[in-house]
Design a protein around this motif. Structure first.
Motif, PDB file in Angstrom:
ATOM      1  N   ALA A 149     -17.880   7.724  -8.428  1.00  0.00           N
ATOM      2  CA  ALA A 149     -19.395   8.184  -8.040  1.00  0.00           C
ATOM      3  C   ALA A 149     -20.652   7.028  -6.903  1.00  0.00           C
ATOM      4  N   MET A 150     -19.605   5.775  -7.324  1.00  0.00           N
ATOM      5  CA  MET A 150     -21.069   4.977  -6.280  1.00  0.00           C
ATOM      6  C   MET A 150     -20.736   5.362  -5.221  1.00  0.00           C
ATOM      7  N   PRO A 209     -21.226  10.160  -3.082  1.00  0.00           N
ATOM      8  CA  PRO A 209     -22.538  10.273  -2.146  1.00  0.00           C
ATOM      9  C   PRO A 209     -22.872   9.382  -0.924  1.00  0.00           C
ATOM     10  N   ILE A 233     -27.530  11.845 -18.940  1.00  0.00           N
ATOM     11  CA  ILE A 233     -27.710  10.807 -17.794  1.00  0.00           C
ATOM     12  C   ILE A 233     -26.277  10.059 -17.868  1.00  0.00           C
ATOM     13  N   SER A 287     -26.771   3.771 -14.398  1.00  0.00           N
ATOM     14  CA  SER A 287     -26.299   4.880 -14.382  1.00  0.00           C
ATOM     15  C   SER A 287     -25.099   5.440 -13.580  1.00  0.00           C
ATOM     16  N   ASP A 288     -24.899   6.409 -13.581  1.00  0.00           N
ATOM     17  CA  ASP A 288     -23.571   6.598 -12.409  1.00  0.00           C
ATOM     18  C   ASP A 288     -24.221   7.532 -10.933  1.00  0.00           C
ATOM     19  N   THR A 289     -25.899   7.526 -11.158  1.00  0.00           N
ATOM     20  CA  THR A 289     -26.452   8.032 -10.112  1.00  0.00           C
ATOM     21  C   THR A 289     -26.714   6.628  -9.069  1.00  0.00           C
ATOM     22  N   GLY A 290     -26.403   5.659 -10.070  1.00  0.00           N
ATOM     23  CA  GLY A 290     -26.987   3.870  -9.513  1.00  0.00           C
ATOM     24  C   GLY A 290     -28.044   3.539  -9.901  1.00  0.00           C
ATOM     25  N   SER A 291     -29.389   4.622 -10.971  1.00  0.00           N
ATOM     26  CA  SER A 291     -30.564   4.129 -11.162  1.00  0.00           C
ATOM     27  C   SER A 291     -30.142   2.699 -12.679  1.00  0.00           C
ATOM     28  N   LYS A 315     -35.572   1.193  -6.667  1.00  0.00           N
ATOM     29  CA  LYS A 315     -35.131   3.419  -6.653  1.00  0.00           C
ATOM     30  C   LYS A 315     -35.156   2.326  -4.635  1.00  0.00           C
ATOM     31  N   PHE A 367     -28.185   1.516  -4.783  1.00  0.00           N
ATOM     32  CA  PHE A 367     -27.525   2.363  -5.712  1.00  0.00           C
ATOM     33  C   PHE A 367     -26.743   1.058  -6.388  1.00  0.00           C
ATOM     34  N   ARG A 388     -23.715  -0.946  -4.697  1.00  0.00           N
ATOM     35  CA  ARG A 388     -22.467  -0.733  -4.539  1.00  0.00           C
ATOM     36  C   ARG A 388     -22.330  -1.497  -3.484  1.00  0.00           C
TER      37      ARG A 388
END
Length: 540
Positions: free
Chosen positions: A113-114, A117, A202, A218-222, A255, A258, A274
């Motif tokens: 996931a990291m 994207p 999430i 989270s898996d989106t880096g938040s 924000k 990641f 990441r």
């Protein structure tokens, strides 16, 4: 207060094995309008040349096998080193000159996931930062996943509260909640695991706990945070903080970064991106943890100094210091910074450091660090040969060197071998060995080592050398993670003695030690303050 439980399922990964790969592929045949289609036709009609490995007729099938078999970077490198076929260009995108093992490594990175994207130029930049190989990028990702159990079920013990993350990314919390550190929208202590429902949708991949504070990644880096809303539980002037957040909120200042890991010390927090960069939150007290900003600046700042051009794979915070595991093509190394009292920075002295400094002693004792753990006032490193190296304050034997000592300023081997996991707490240390046994040493207060009361050593000396935790061995479970409380709650004496959370391979959770506020997942009987290992009612 009790709350309903949710059940999550875990999935087993399919591993495809293959054997007897020959060293040389068959000689190339005459070109055809569609060479791969022709090879596929011969493969499935059984017309391979004598001695030819069948899958060479379809490199795409072989690439799929390599990518889905759970091979690590060393396995892929061995294929290239021993077989000419695996050294030749595979002529597949994204780079027609790459051999199959490199493409397989890239495909496995793409499954993370990291990584997925990232823009192409960001992926290429990370590749060059890792040493110019997708196998090295995969190695970097795997180190972080293994040491932090990223994307897997995990348990974390804080001062008075506990966090459990399922493999699917759901989060349960229980224990003390005076500052909203359970993230459940209130400040009532919880004596059973409660699902943080506000995080529905999430997927959480990592959790960190500290003094009345919790951080989730989270898996989106938040990054989400709840509990005491000022750094370390204190305001900038040193007064006790009263502001808190009792539900997860996004850290707005992060924000655009990641994040893949977070850690909380007694006086600071830190996150890892990441790209292998470390950011610290600091009031500016003491050494300001690597950035010389104004003392009123509490925004996350990039760690300066020697690590600016070094890839970081793991971070670990003690009460007032930070350990950093740096990933390099030639191996890994450990840096430290912060307060040096008790020798906990590992540099052979008790000096404090404002910027990261390499712990050079590992090279001198031929130790290759693969994992780091920061206790409140002592530290531990796992070496690739199974040794456990400890240093810092040695209160009641928490360094495991076999004798009483005030402190050790250089890493020294504990009296144990064949270790695969180490976790340092508040004057306690836990080690798991390759056969699944769990050992502990250090302070013996109220079951916090998992030892039966009649097993405890002299309470004035503690357990000076690693001792088998019989109460866990008797459960006939293989443990994969042990998390003791490694922070001290300076402003809340109600937390009592520290506790420990343990996770088994089968997905069961056990807790032991102090439990007066529900951090063991149950309400203790009147007069009880601590308990030996008990299973927590949560299904992973």
């Amino acid at each position: 207060m009790e709350c309903p439980m949710d059940t999550t399922a875990s999935n087993a990964a399919l591993v495809i094995e293959f054997h007897n790969i020959v060293n040389d592929a068959a000689a190339p045949r005459s070109p055809s309008p569609d060479p791969e289609a022709e090879l596929m036709k011969r493969h499935f009609s059984g017309e391979e040349a004598e001695g030819q490995f069948p899958l060479t007729a379809s490199p795409s099938i072989l690439l799929h096998v390599l990518s889905s078999s759970g091979l690590d970077p060393k396995d892929l490198a061995a294929l290239e080193a021993t077989c000419k076929f695996f050294r030749n260009p595979a002529k597949f995108p994204p780079d027609l000159q790459l051999p199959l093992p490199e493409l397989a490594a890239f495909d496995m990175c793409q499954q993370r996931a990291m990584f997925k994207p990232m823009k192409p130029e960001e992926k290429e930049w990370l590749k060059q930062r890792c040493g110019g190989s997708w196998k090295l990028v995969l190695g970097y990702i795997l180190v972080g996943e293994k040491n932090c159990r990223r994307g897997k079920s995990q348990v974390t013990a804080g001062p008075g509260h506990s966090i459990v993350v399922t493999a699917s990314g759901a989060v349960y919390s229980f224990g003390m909640n005076s500052s909203g550190q359970l993230g459940l929208g209130d400040t009532e202590d919880k004596f059973k695991p409660c699902l943080i429902r506000s995080l529905q949708g999430i997927r959480i991949t990592h959790a960190a706990v500290g003094s009345s504070r919790t951080m989730l990644v989270s898996d989106t880096g938040s990054v989400y945070v709840f509990g005491i809303d000022t750094f370390g539980g204190y305001s900038l002037n040193g007064a006790l903080a009263t502001d808190y957040v009792n539900s997860p909120k996004v850290v707005e200042s992060l924000k655009g970064i990641f994040v893949v890991q977070a850690t909380i010390g007694g006086f600071f927090s830190a996150v890892l991106s990441r790209e292998g960069r470390v950011y610290t939150f600091s009031w500016g007290h003491e050494e300001r943890l690597g950035h010389n900003t104004d003392c009123a600046d509490v925004e996350p700042r990039l760690l300066s100094g020697p690590l600016e051009n070094v890839l970081v794979a793991q971070i670990a915070a003690g009460n007032c210091y930070l350990l950093v595991l740096a990933y390099q093509p030639t191996g890994m190394s450990v840096y430290s910074l912060g307060c040096g009292q008790g020798g906990k920075l590992g540099h052979g002295n008790k000096n404090s450091e404002g910027v990261p400094q390499l712990i050079a002693h590992f090279a001198g004792i031929d130790a290759r660090p693969v994992s780091i753990s920061a206790g409140a006032w002592h530290a531990a490193v796992l070496s690739s040969d199974g040794r456990v190296l400890t240093w810092g304050w040695g209160f009641q034997g928490c360094l495991g060197h076999g004798y009483a000592e005030e402190c050790a300023t250089l890493p020294m081997a504990a009296e144990i071998s064949n270790a695969v996991h180490v976790s340092a707490g508040q004057y306690t240390t836990f080690v798991m060995t390759d056969n699944g046994d769990v050992y502990s040493f250090g302070w013996t207060g109220s079951y916090n080592l998992g030892l039966q009361q009649d097993e405890d050593e002299d309470e004035n000396q503690g357990v000076l050398a690693p001792k088998l935790v019989g109460s866990l061995t008797g459960l006939n479970e293989r443990f994969v993670q042990i998390s003791p409380t490694n922070a001290y709650d300076w402003h809340n004496g109600r937390t009592g003695v520290s506790h420990t959370i343990a996770l088994t391979q089968s997905g069961k959770v056990y807790a032991f030690g102090g439990g007066g506020s529900g951090q063991l997942g149950l309400k203790l009987a009147e007069g009880k303050e601590a308990m030996p290992p008990l299973q927590v009612d949560v299904d992973l």
